[in-house]
Design a protein around this motif. Structure first.
Motif, mmCIF file in Angstrom:
data_model
loop_
_atom_site.group_PDB
_atom_site.id
_atom_site.type_symbol
_atom_site.label_atom_id
_atom_site.label_comp_id
_atom_site.label_asym_id
_atom_site.label_seq_id
_atom_site.Cartn_x
_atom_site.Cartn_y
_atom_site.Cartn_z
ATOM 1 N N THR A 4 0.826 -1.208 0.000
ATOM 2 C CA THR A 4 0.000 0.000 0.000
ATOM 3 C C THR A 4 0.861 1.260 0.000
ATOM 4 O OG1 THR A 4 -1.686 -1.233 1.224
ATOM 5 C CG2 THR A 4 -1.918 1.161 1.150
ATOM 6 N N ILE A 5 1.933 1.258 0.780
ATOM 7 C CA ILE A 5 2.838 2.422 0.743
ATOM 8 C C ILE A 5 3.463 2.552 -0.642
ATOM 9 C CG2 ILE A 5 4.958 3.422 1.689
ATOM 10 C CD1 ILE A 5 4.329 2.122 4.346
ATOM 11 N N HIS A 6 3.819 1.424 -1.249
ATOM 12 C CA HIS A 6 4.396 1.461 -2.587
ATOM 13 C C HIS A 6 3.404 2.044 -3.586
ATOM 14 C CE1 HIS A 6 5.599 -0.241 -6.519
ATOM 15 N NE2 HIS A 6 6.832 -0.017 -6.065
ATOM 16 N N ARG A 7 2.136 1.745 -3.402
ATOM 17 C CA ARG A 7 1.116 2.245 -4.335
ATOM 18 C C ARG A 7 0.815 3.723 -4.101
ATOM 19 N NH1 ARG A 7 -4.268 2.646 -3.610
ATOM 20 N NH2 ARG A 7 -4.216 1.258 -1.770
ATOM 21 N N THR A 8 0.728 4.144 -2.827
ATOM 22 C CA THR A 8 0.324 5.520 -2.522
ATOM 23 C C THR A 8 1.505 6.489 -2.409
ATOM 24 O OG1 THR A 8 0.401 5.070 -0.129
ATOM 25 C CG2 THR A 8 -1.701 4.668 -1.279
ATOM 26 N N ARG A 9 2.716 5.937 -2.185
ATOM 27 C CA ARG A 9 3.927 6.746 -1.996
ATOM 28 C C ARG A 9 3.785 7.681 -0.796
ATOM 29 N NH1 ARG A 9 7.729 4.225 -5.178
ATOM 30 N NH2 ARG A 9 6.736 3.610 -7.131
ATOM 31 N N SER A 10 2.985 7.249 0.184
ATOM 32 C CA SER A 10 2.776 8.100 1.348
ATOM 33 C C SER A 10 2.349 7.237 2.528
ATOM 34 C CB SER A 10 1.696 9.149 1.060
ATOM 35 O OG SER A 10 1.239 9.753 2.248
ATOM 36 N N VAL A 11 2.986 7.468 3.685
ATOM 37 C CA VAL A 11 2.585 6.743 4.889
ATOM 38 C C VAL A 11 1.201 7.188 5.326
ATOM 39 C CG1 VAL A 11 3.100 6.388 7.342
ATOM 40 C CG2 VAL A 11 4.950 6.356 5.662
ATOM 41 N N THR A 12 0.914 8.490 5.209
ATOM 42 C CA THR A 12 -0.398 9.010 5.608
ATOM 43 C C THR A 12 -1.506 8.420 4.744
ATOM 44 O OG1 THR A 12 0.599 11.094 6.340
ATOM 45 C CG2 THR A 12 -1.769 11.093 5.907
ATOM 46 N N ALA A 13 -1.300 8.418 3.428
ATOM 47 C CA ALA A 13 -2.313 7.875 2.519
ATOM 48 C C ALA A 13 -2.490 6.371 2.723
ATOM 49 C CB ALA A 13 -1.929 8.173 1.075
ATOM 50 N N ALA A 14 -1.372 5.685 2.975
ATOM 51 C CA ALA A 14 -1.451 4.242 3.220
ATOM 52 C C ALA A 14 -2.230 3.960 4.493
ATOM 53 C CB ALA A 14 -0.052 3.649 3.300
ATOM 54 N N SER A 15 -2.042 4.803 5.516
ATOM 55 C CA SER A 15 -2.771 4.622 6.768
ATOM 56 C C SER A 15 -4.269 4.700 6.538
ATOM 57 C CB SER A 15 -2.353 5.696 7.785
ATOM 58 O OG SER A 15 -0.979 5.624 8.058
#
Length: 311
Positions: free
Chosen positions: A16-27
């Motif tokens: 998910t982090i790889h897809r969103t490129r963001s820890v916040t978005a992945a959360s």
């Protein structure tokens, strides 16, 4: 690194982090708090001994190791999601499902033609194979996934095996139109009831079929209980030979009533009921592991619709 030590839940975070490129978005995508997602990333970095993601002006940038691992993880997760989501989805019109059933040679003759016609109408892309399995080995074959189900005189008592009664059947005798019980003239035989007593059988020459697959030696067992095994003068391996033998000899062929009725549509045979013939049960048998599988459930419902009948 030891893969067995990896918490597989962390792989969803990685993908998910790889897809969103963001820890916040992945959360948000994972319905996790940002600290929980950051903690998961820290554990991933420790396991892989790699940063996995580094900051850049456009967001997190994956390291070379992450670019190699994350797409593979994502592909496996997507395949698993499809498999799980598709558990309740089965379309017989489009599915290339392959079923392996087991039935005797008589089962092929009686059940396969209507089953094949129904499959070609309703499941034209499906495949079906009849696998020869001895009646005593059916439970093991189901357990080992060698077959999906079986039809026959079967009552396995093994754990994990399910059965469904299709119908109760009885044995009858078929013979040439000129055959009659010993000591009875042909004209009198035509007037008397079509029921053979034990005395009639005790003076008759009998031919029986002794198949092995999913069909107990019910005829021979019945005759043994009646102490008439010595009246069997011929044993054949397949039911298909019995009509011609009955037509061209003085022997009675003992067969299931369902088969006898189907033969009368094509052969000039006479049918005699047996006064003391016991009833037996023809069952559909399957493994509990396929109980809720939609494809297997559909096949069982089709078999039941085609062959189940009230007594």
């Amino acid at each position: 690194m030891n893969f067995r030590q990896l918490d597989l839940n962390l792989l969803r975070v990685l993908a998910t982090i790889h897809r969103t490129r963001s820890v916040t978005a992945a959360s948000k995508a994972l319905s996790l708090s940002q600290p929980a997602t950051s903690n998961a990333l820290a554990r991933l970095r420790h396991f892989f001994d790699d940063e996995l993601f580094v900051r850049s002006p456009t967001g997190l940038k994956a390291t070379r190791l992450c670019e190699r691992v994350a797409p593979a993880v994502l592909a496996q997760l997507q395949a698993l999601e499809i498999a799980v989501a598709g558990h309740d989805a089965f379309d017989p019109a489009t599915s290339p499902m392959r079923w392996q059933m087991s039935m005797s040679d008589l089962g092929e003759m009686m059940f396969l033609p209507p089953l094949a016609a129904a499959l070609r109408r309703q499941a034209p892309h499906a495949h079906l194979s009849n696998i020869s399995v001895g009646a005593a080995d059916v439970a093991a074959a189901l357990d080992n996934r060698e077959i999906d189900c079986a039809i026959g005189i079967l009552q396995p008592r093994h754990r994990g095996i399910r059965t469904d009664l299709l119908f109760r059947e009885r044995y009858v005798a078929i013979a040439s139109p000129s055959w009659r019980p010993a000591g009875v003239k042909l004209a009198a035989a035509r007037r008397r009831s079509r029921v053979l007593t034990r005395g009639d059988l005790a003076q008759a020459a009998l031919v029986v079929s002794s198949p092995t697959a999913t069909f107990h030696s019910g005829v021979e067992e019945m005759l043994a209980r009646m102490k008439m095994s010595d009246r069997i003068v011929m044993r054949v391996r397949h039911f298909g030979a019995l009509p011609e033998i009955a037509l061209t000899t003085d022997m009675l062929a003992i067969v299931p009533d369902m088969y006898a009725r189907s033969l009368q549509q094509r052969h000039d045979l006479s049918t005699w009921e047996l006064a003391d013939a016991p009833a037996y049960e023809v069952r559909l048998v399957w493994h509990a592991s396929t109980e809720k599988d939609p494809a297997h459930r559909w096949m069982r419902e089709l078999v039941h619709a085609l062959f189940a009948r009230a007594d």
